[in-house]
Design a protein around this motif. Structure first.
Motif, short mmCIF file in Angstrom:
data_model
loop_
_atom_site.label_atom_id
_atom_site.label_comp_id
_atom_site.label_asym_id
_atom_site.label_seq_id
_atom_site.Cartn_x
_atom_site.Cartn_y
_atom_site.Cartn_z
N THR A 158 59.95 39.10 31.45
CA THR A 158 61.26 38.69 31.39
C THR A 158 61.95 40.31 31.67
OG1 THR A 158 61.01 39.64 28.84
CG2 THR A 158 61.41 36.85 29.75
N PRO A 159 63.45 39.78 31.30
CA PRO A 159 64.53 41.37 31.28
C PRO A 159 64.48 42.19 30.83
CG PRO A 159 65.45 39.90 32.21
CD PRO A 159 64.52 38.76 32.21
N SER A 166 64.49 48.08 27.40
CA SER A 166 65.63 48.53 29.36
C SER A 166 66.03 48.25 30.83
CB SER A 166 65.03 50.10 28.88
OG SER A 166 64.01 50.40 29.16
N LEU A 167 66.82 48.34 31.45
CA LEU A 167 66.00 48.07 32.96
C LEU A 167 65.43 49.01 33.71
CD1 LEU A 167 69.94 47.42 33.71
CD2 LEU A 167 68.51 45.92 32.95
N SER A 221 70.28 36.83 30.31
CA SER A 221 70.65 38.14 30.16
C SER A 221 70.10 39.14 30.01
CB SER A 221 71.53 38.21 29.01
OG SER A 221 72.39 39.09 28.65
N VAL A 222 70.89 40.18 30.82
CA VAL A 222 70.64 41.77 30.98
C VAL A 222 70.72 42.66 30.43
CG1 VAL A 222 69.28 41.02 33.11
CG2 VAL A 222 71.45 42.15 33.31
N THR A 226 49.16 40.38 21.24
CA THR A 226 49.38 40.69 22.65
C THR A 226 51.03 39.87 22.42
OG1 THR A 226 48.88 38.49 23.75
CG2 THR A 226 47.69 40.41 23.36
N SER A 227 51.97 38.95 23.08
CA SER A 227 53.06 38.76 23.32
C SER A 227 53.17 37.61 24.46
CB SER A 227 53.65 39.94 23.54
OG SER A 227 55.38 38.87 23.80
N ILE A 228 54.30 36.86 24.22
CA ILE A 228 54.77 35.44 25.20
C ILE A 228 54.41 36.48 26.90
CG2 ILE A 228 56.11 33.54 25.86
CD1 ILE A 228 54.18 33.20 23.73
N VAL A 229 55.40 37.78 26.24
CA VAL A 229 55.43 38.50 27.62
C VAL A 229 54.87 38.92 28.16
CG1 VAL A 229 57.28 40.27 28.39
CG2 VAL A 229 58.00 39.01 26.59
#
Length: 264
Positions: free
Chosen positions: A147-148, A95-96, A262-263, A139-142
């Protein structure tokens, strides 16, 4: 390091990475403790393990982080000790920022960060007493690159890096190690279960997740990292790995690249 005769406790073990890792660990000479909220799913995973008699099940909810000490006491009782805690349980988000209720931010932090930290703190005295222990954290690359559509999720994973880097430094003298595992896209139900801005599950698979690494292959690579006590490892596609290094050396360039994602 050899994982032979180790006692390994895996959270989030009822599906995805945790399930695949449990099955992979079971091929070794280890005792396993599997945890998640879903007892029936854990029983199914236990049945898929090579030696089910060496597998115990403890249901727990990371969101209930004020009541995890009894779960740790139960885990230690299973095989008289725990050698490796794999903090794998968690939830994602799609979600944004502008559309995400603060209650969703809080829930993600409660599960991914505070739940993991509370379980870690509860078992830490056991590791200190034994002068031995390994924390493994999915964890995560995020957790390295925001990222969006993943603001709350990225924040929770970034927080884990900060906490466990500090813990590693503080308890090196106690022979306690930390392995931070940063997945890229892995073909699991993580995007289906991801929370949207109002807190409901997304209930659909992302294209990138659908095309991600098979969890069985991921588990083999993760087990290697655990066995060699890597401090931090990126198990991801080439583009995701590249992003980590671009962020480190060319942050403005990565910012431009991220803005093009893309978002929607």
């Amino acid at each position: 390091m050899s994982i032979n005769n180790k006692v390994v406790w895996i959270t989030g073990a009822s599906s995805g990475i945790g399930k695949a890792l449990a099955i992979e660990f079971s091929k070794k000479n280890v005792n396993l403790i599997l945890s998640s909220r879903k007892k029936e799913s854990l029983e199914l995973v236990k049945g898929l393990c090579k030696n089910p008699s060496s597998v115990k099940i403890i249901t727990l909810d990371l969101e209930d982080y004020n009541n995890l000490q009894p779960k740790v006491d139960e885990a230690i009782t299973c095989f008289s000790k725990v050698d490796i805690l794999v903090n794998n349980g968690g939830i994602s988000q799609r979600s944004l920022v502008k559309d995400t209720k603060i209650s969703v931010d809080k829930r993600i932090m409660d599960i991914n960060y505070l739940g993991t930290v509370a379980l870690t703190k509860a078992i830490l005295p056991h590791f200190i007493k034994n002068k031995n222990g390994q924390f493994v954290v999915t964890t995560s690359i995020v957790g390295k690159i925001g990222t969006p559509l993943r603001s709350s999720y990225a924040a929770s994973k970034h927080a884990l890096h900060g906490f466990f880097d500090s813990l590693r430094a503080e308890h090196h003298k106690d022979n306690i190690s930390v392995t931070l595992v940063c997945p890229g896209f892995v073909k699991t139900n993580v995007s289906i279960n991801a929370l949207t801005g109002n807190g409901t599950p997304q209930e659909k698979m992302d294209t990138a997740t659908e095309n991600g690494i098979a969890p069985e292959h991921f588990a083999k690579l993760m087990l290697k990292a655990i066995n060699s006590k890597k401090e931090e490892v990126y198990i991801a596609g080439a583009k995701e790995k590249l992003g980590v290094y671009v962020k480190r050396f060319f942050p403005k360039l990565l910012s431009k690249m991220i803005r093009k994602l893309s978002v929607t």
